[in-house]
Design a protein around this motif. Structure first.
Motif, mmCIF file in Angstrom:
data_model
loop_
_atom_site.group_PDB
_atom_site.id
_atom_site.type_symbol
_atom_site.label_atom_id
_atom_site.label_comp_id
_atom_site.label_asym_id
_atom_site.label_seq_id
_atom_site.Cartn_x
_atom_site.Cartn_y
_atom_site.Cartn_z
ATOM 1 N N THR A 134 27.442 -20.093 -12.923
ATOM 2 C CA THR A 134 28.366 -19.758 -11.831
ATOM 3 C C THR A 134 29.405 -18.736 -12.299
ATOM 4 O O THR A 134 29.780 -17.850 -11.532
ATOM 5 C CB THR A 134 29.078 -21.011 -11.270
ATOM 6 O OG1 THR A 134 29.727 -21.701 -12.323
ATOM 7 C CG2 THR A 134 28.120 -21.914 -10.543
ATOM 8 N N ALA A 189 27.844 -15.396 -12.142
ATOM 9 C CA ALA A 189 27.686 -14.975 -10.748
ATOM 10 C C ALA A 189 29.015 -14.463 -10.186
ATOM 11 O O ALA A 189 29.051 -13.461 -9.460
ATOM 12 C CB ALA A 189 27.151 -16.121 -9.896
ATOM 13 N N VAL A 218 27.350 -20.877 0.143
ATOM 14 C CA VAL A 218 26.636 -19.970 -0.764
ATOM 15 C C VAL A 218 25.254 -19.636 -0.190
ATOM 16 O O VAL A 218 24.793 -18.494 -0.293
ATOM 17 C CB VAL A 218 26.536 -20.545 -2.193
ATOM 18 C CG1 VAL A 218 25.671 -19.665 -3.094
ATOM 19 C CG2 VAL A 218 27.923 -20.711 -2.801
ATOM 20 N N GLN A 219 24.606 -20.602 0.457
ATOM 21 C CA GLN A 219 23.325 -20.323 1.104
ATOM 22 C C GLN A 219 23.502 -19.318 2.245
ATOM 23 O O GLN A 219 22.695 -18.389 2.403
ATOM 24 C CB GLN A 219 22.692 -21.613 1.619
ATOM 25 C CG GLN A 219 22.202 -22.522 0.515
ATOM 26 C CD GLN A 219 21.749 -23.892 1.003
ATOM 27 O OE1 GLN A 219 21.856 -24.215 2.179
ATOM 28 N NE2 GLN A 219 21.248 -24.697 0.078
ATOM 29 N N HIS A 229 24.084 -15.994 0.723
ATOM 30 C CA HIS A 229 22.805 -15.443 0.248
ATOM 31 C C HIS A 229 22.099 -14.718 1.397
ATOM 32 O O HIS A 229 21.585 -13.612 1.219
ATOM 33 C CB HIS A 229 21.932 -16.565 -0.312
ATOM 34 C CG HIS A 229 20.641 -16.093 -0.875
ATOM 35 N ND1 HIS A 229 20.519 -15.634 -2.171
ATOM 36 C CD2 HIS A 229 19.415 -15.980 -0.325
ATOM 37 C CE1 HIS A 229 19.268 -15.274 -2.390
ATOM 38 N NE2 HIS A 229 18.581 -15.471 -1.282
ATOM 39 N N SER A 240 20.904 -14.356 -8.590
ATOM 40 C CA SER A 240 21.886 -15.316 -9.109
ATOM 41 C C SER A 240 22.213 -16.398 -8.086
ATOM 42 O O SER A 240 22.234 -17.585 -8.415
ATOM 43 C CB SER A 240 23.175 -14.602 -9.515
ATOM 44 O OG SER A 240 22.942 -13.742 -10.593
ATOM 45 N N THR A 241 22.489 -15.987 -6.838
ATOM 46 C CA THR A 241 22.821 -16.992 -5.816
ATOM 47 C C THR A 241 21.612 -17.873 -5.517
ATOM 48 O O THR A 241 21.767 -19.070 -5.281
ATOM 49 C CB THR A 241 23.342 -16.350 -4.512
ATOM 50 O OG1 THR A 241 22.385 -15.420 -4.009
ATOM 51 C CG2 THR A 241 24.679 -15.675 -4.731
ATOM 52 N N ALA A 257 31.571 -12.716 -1.318
ATOM 53 C CA ALA A 257 30.747 -13.317 -2.377
ATOM 54 C C ALA A 257 31.619 -13.738 -3.552
ATOM 55 O O ALA A 257 31.479 -14.854 -4.071
ATOM 56 C CB ALA A 257 29.679 -12.329 -2.842
ATOM 57 N N LEU A 282 31.879 -17.672 -4.455
ATOM 58 C CA LEU A 282 31.342 -18.078 -5.754
ATOM 59 C C LEU A 282 32.447 -18.593 -6.681
ATOM 60 O O LEU A 282 32.189 -19.469 -7.508
ATOM 61 C CB LEU A 282 30.566 -16.934 -6.388
ATOM 62 C CG LEU A 282 29.252 -16.591 -5.673
ATOM 63 C CD1 LEU A 282 28.687 -15.272 -6.180
ATOM 64 C CD2 LEU A 282 28.246 -17.717 -5.803
#
Length: 191
Positions: free
Chosen positions: A21, A24, A74-75, A78, A123-124, A174, A178
């Protein structure tokens, strides 16, 4: 100049640790810096600083009415980044069709942003993909829409300007999202 120095300082301030993380977060911060720089170069080269592009967000997400968890955020992020990758692919394609293959800072940075965005997608994906949920890393955009308004070269320039503003927005989003995920995971590991 002070704003640019703050951006560089934010990029250079690594998240402590070398967890997935943390890397990221660092990548998202670097992407945000490079997207901001790309927009600055584009504004300077295209002389569009006096023209505000019309319209709201190009990339939009729909989610349930209740507040999503950080992992769900985070999804969603993405998904937005996939759309952004599709848009930058489209910008590259349309600009090459209009002007051919060019060289210079703008072109180099545009390609770096595309590669960095691809890396952030991977990464995600690795951060939140589960057995029950598979995340794609391919661009999510068909590149078949018309550019903004009048069309022609000016329409392409205005549309590109909007896309670059969108990239700055989502790269910043992002980095923020993150960072929250990183903080939560670090707190969980300490327990």
């Amino acid at each position: 100049m002070a704003e640019q120095e703050q951006q560089i300082a934010a990029v250079d301030a690594p998240v402590l640790g070398s967890t997935q993380t943390a890397r990221a977060v660092d990548l998202a911060r670097l992407l945000h810096y490079e997207c901001s720089r790309l927009l600055q170069i584009y504004e300077k080269e295209s002389s569009l600083t006096d023209h505000a592009p019309d319209g709201g967000r190009i990339v939009s997400l729909s989610h349930e009415s209740e507040e999503p968890s950080t992992e769900q955020q985070v999804q969603l992020l993405h998904s937005a980044l996939r759309q952004c990758l599709g848009l930058i692919h489209c910008v590259i394609q349309k600009e090459e069709e209009e002007w051919g293959e060019l060289e210079g800072d703008y072109e180099t940075l545009k390609k770096n942003v595309k590669l960095r965005l691809e890396h952030l997608l991977h990464s995600t994906k690795s951060l939140v993909e589960t057995e029950n949920r598979t995340l794609e890393v391919t661009p999510d955009h068909q590149c078949n829409e018309e550019t903004d308004g009048a069309g022609g070269v000016f329409g392409l320039k205005m549309w590109t300007y909007r896309v670059l503003q969108e990239l700055v927005h989502w790269a910043d989003h992002a980095a923020q999202t993150l960072t929250v995920l990183h903080t939560e995971r670090e707190a969980t590991e300490e327990m």
